[in-house]
Design a protein around this motif. Structure first.
Motif, mmCIF file in Angstrom:
data_model
loop_
_atom_site.group_PDB
_atom_site.id
_atom_site.type_symbol
_atom_site.label_atom_id
_atom_site.label_comp_id
_atom_site.label_asym_id
_atom_site.label_seq_id
_atom_site.Cartn_x
_atom_site.Cartn_y
_atom_site.Cartn_z
ATOM 1 N N ALA A 1 0.812 -1.226 0.000
ATOM 2 C CA ALA A 1 0.000 0.000 0.000
ATOM 3 C C ALA A 1 0.840 1.267 0.000
ATOM 4 O O ALA A 1 0.295 2.370 -0.032
ATOM 5 N N ASP A 2 2.171 1.113 0.013
ATOM 6 C CA ASP A 2 3.068 2.268 -0.114
ATOM 7 C C ASP A 2 3.124 2.636 -1.598
ATOM 8 O O ASP A 2 4.110 2.400 -2.292
ATOM 9 N N ASP A 3 2.035 3.231 -2.069
ATOM 10 C CA ASP A 3 1.802 3.425 -3.495
ATOM 11 C C ASP A 3 1.100 4.766 -3.693
ATOM 12 O O ASP A 3 0.096 5.065 -3.026
ATOM 13 N N SER A 4 1.602 5.565 -4.604
ATOM 14 C CA SER A 4 1.074 6.918 -4.792
ATOM 15 C C SER A 4 -0.398 6.924 -5.181
ATOM 16 O O SER A 4 -1.200 7.690 -4.624
ATOM 17 N N ASP A 5 -0.785 6.081 -6.128
ATOM 18 C CA ASP A 5 -2.183 6.075 -6.580
ATOM 19 C C ASP A 5 -3.125 5.589 -5.482
ATOM 20 O O ASP A 5 -4.257 6.090 -5.351
ATOM 21 N N LEU B 1 -7.927 2.043 8.752
ATOM 22 C CA LEU B 1 -8.847 2.870 7.969
ATOM 23 C C LEU B 1 -8.383 2.944 6.517
ATOM 24 O O LEU B 1 -9.202 2.832 5.586
ATOM 25 N N TYR B 2 -7.089 3.136 6.304
ATOM 26 C CA TYR B 2 -6.528 3.171 4.953
ATOM 27 C C TYR B 2 -6.846 1.880 4.209
ATOM 28 O O TYR B 2 -7.281 1.891 3.050
ATOM 29 N N GLN B 3 -6.661 0.767 4.877
ATOM 30 C CA GLN B 3 -6.950 -0.538 4.274
ATOM 31 C C GLN B 3 -8.387 -0.622 3.784
ATOM 32 O O GLN B 3 -8.657 -1.065 2.659
#
Length: 531
Positions: free
Chosen positions: A230-234, A331-333
């Motif tokens: 998830a360390d991804d810009s989009d 929450l991000y997940q």
């Protein structure tokens, strides 16, 4: 393959908090949305379907395809990724740190739980698709927690001075670790396979995230596991509204603090405490907290700062530089995945149970929470030895002193259990107390003192006799404790200490399929498996 189960509470290795959750105690019901039963998934599917957009699915699939570009992908994994474009597809997620060579055994149990639950849901709800997800904790920064694994009582460690998000760590220096690993694994077909996996993962990939993805894919790709970084810009761009709310309104701090007060009133141990801002700032060799001081947003230990407008612009221009902490990561997940259920260990479950009100404030459905499978794995030889020694599965989980005392009492030809004598003595003194009460109350103190003295004496005598029998039965006791020590290294659960490589050397390619066959994610029991 023989398999037994015992309740999690009976193991004495799981907190009352998590056991109360498994028992669905009424006082905890406000901390979660739906309990993970097969029937409850229907409503969870309906709710998540309403909140997850087609655009979100498109961005997710494109990100996953990029991450799998240079990875040999099984047909079932490729199909799973493609299926995520459909509004009939949902995920079952587990997460884990990027431990060297997977770390403790429960890495396997987490992922097998996600795979098996996905398959069970497909059978129950054939009109939908369910994809098992392994969320790599690539943005963690506690390198000391992940830079080693245990192998036959030895700690194999990777030393590095790098800082920042561990997924970005380069793999320099792991050649020396490979030399150590090669010597420890020895020779043979299974040893050579382990060496190949380690070498290809850590010497042929540039960073720890890519290395971990390769290894997890090798172990579980054939079952359709999808691995996400998830360390991804989009992906981070999808999370901008929630990060902005967190930065400007300190939402999580307010909501989780209220929940923590409730937990404290219930006498329950709090796993994590929120900060005023629950986001980090990441860059090369950097992952530091963001704080708000003197009308400025600052990155600790740096000269980086912004006013409100500058921060909002920077967040929108470079969302990949903002990283959720343990409070915000869940929450991000749930923002970027069409997820129904999170599978984790006991500690993880507890901090997830602190977060529901923050999800509600952010307008994101709270997932179902499932305790991962746990298991104790025995060889057939160990199981035979256990049978000959007449040790029950429940006794194996006792602490060492209790285990030894119980074994001595069981195999001794002398009855060293003085509980009946103590009970009889207590009854006699109860009668004496009554007698003193109706004759001369001044004698009550003397009676009580005599009771304490005599009970202490008989308990001391019991301990001395038990100690004498331990010496006499030393050889038999050592055989029992040796078996317990093999199954509970360092006095801890096997799954929290042992690396899968030890068992792979013993069982080879049969290890994961056999575990997958017996571990039932919705059973709510601790499994004891003989392979």
């Amino acid at each position: 393959m023989p398999t037994d189960c015992i309740p999690f509470r009976a193991t004495n290795y799981f907190s009352d908090f998590i056991c109360d959750y498994l028992d669905e105690k009424p006082e905890l019901k406000g901390l979660y949305h739906r309990f993970p039963t097969l029937e409850n998934f229907k409503k969870q599917i309906e709710e998540k379907a309403l909140s997850f957009t087609a655009e979100g699915r498109k961005i997710l699939v494109e990100a996953l395809k990029r991450q799998y570009t240079n990875l040999e992908t099984s047909e079932v994994t490729a199909a799973h990724i493609e299926s995520l474009t459909s509004d009939k597809t949902f995920t079952i997620t587990t997460g884990h740190q990027l431990n060297l060579f997977t770390g403790p055994l429960y890495f396997l149990y987490k992922i097998i739980s996600a795979i098996n639950l996905s398959e069970e849901l497909k059978r129950a709800y054939p009109e939908y698709n369910f994809v098992p997800i392994y969320w790599m904790a690539s943005e963690d920064h506690d390198f000391e927690e992940i830079n080693y694994f245990n192998f036959k009582g030895k700690k194999i460690r990777w030393n590095s001075q790098q800082k920042g998000a561990v997924g970005q760590f380069n793999t320099n220096g792991l050649h020396d670790v490979f030399e150590v690993v090669s010597a420890e694994f020895g020779t043979g077909k299974f040893a050579e396979q382990l060496k190949t996996w380690f070498k290809t993962a850590y010497l042929n990939h540039d960073n720890l995230a890519d290395a971990t993805r390769y290894l997890a894919n090798k172990l579980f790709g054939s079952y359709g596991l999808v691995i996400i970084d998830a360390d991804d810009s989009d992906l981070k761009r999808q999370f901008i509204p929630q990060m902005e709310k967190e930065l400007l309104e300190q939402t999580a701090f307010q909501e989780v603090s209220k929940t923590n007060e409730t937990l404290a009133e219930l006498g329950l141990k709090i796993q994590v405490n929120p900060r005023e801002i629950n986001l980090f700032y990441i860059g090369d060799n950097l992952r530091e907290r963001i704080v708000f001081e003197a009308d400025q947003f600052k990155v600790l230990e740096t000269d980086i700062s912004w006013n409100k407008d500058e921060l909002q612009k920077h967040l929108n221009d470079f969302p990949e530089r903002f990283s959720p902490n343990v409070i915000m990561r869940p929450l991000y997940q749930e923002v970027i995945l069409p997820n129904l259920c999170y599978i984790g260990g006991g500690g993880e479950m507890i901090y997830w149970l602190q977060l529901k009100s923050n999800f509600e404030t952010q307008g994101i459905p709270f997932p179902m929470l499932l305790l991962r499978n746990s298991a104790l794995i025995k060889t057939k030889k160990q199981a035979e030895k256990q049978g000959k020694l007449e040790i029950s599965n429940e006794d194996l989980f006792l602490d060492r002193n209790t285990f030894i005392n119980k074994r001595v009492r069981k195999i001794s030809n002398i009855d060293i259990d003085f509980s009946e004598q103590i009970k009889h003595l207590e009854q006699q003194f109860e009668d004496l107390h009554k007698l003193a009460e109706i004759t001369d109350k001044s004698f009550l103190g003397a009676v009580k003192a005599q009771e304490v003295k005599q009970l202490k004496g008989i308990k001391h005598l019991e301990k001395r006799l038990l100690k004498a029998q331990k010496r006499k039965l030393k050889d038999q006791i050592e055989r029992c404790t040796d078996l317990q020590g093999q199954l509970f290294p360092n006095g801890s659960l096997q799954e929290r200490n042992t690396n899968f490589s030890e068992l792979y050397l013993e069982f080879g390619d049969a290890l994961i399929p056999e575990l997958k066959e017996v571990l039932k994610p919705l059973s709510g029991q601790f499994s004891i498996v003989t392979i």
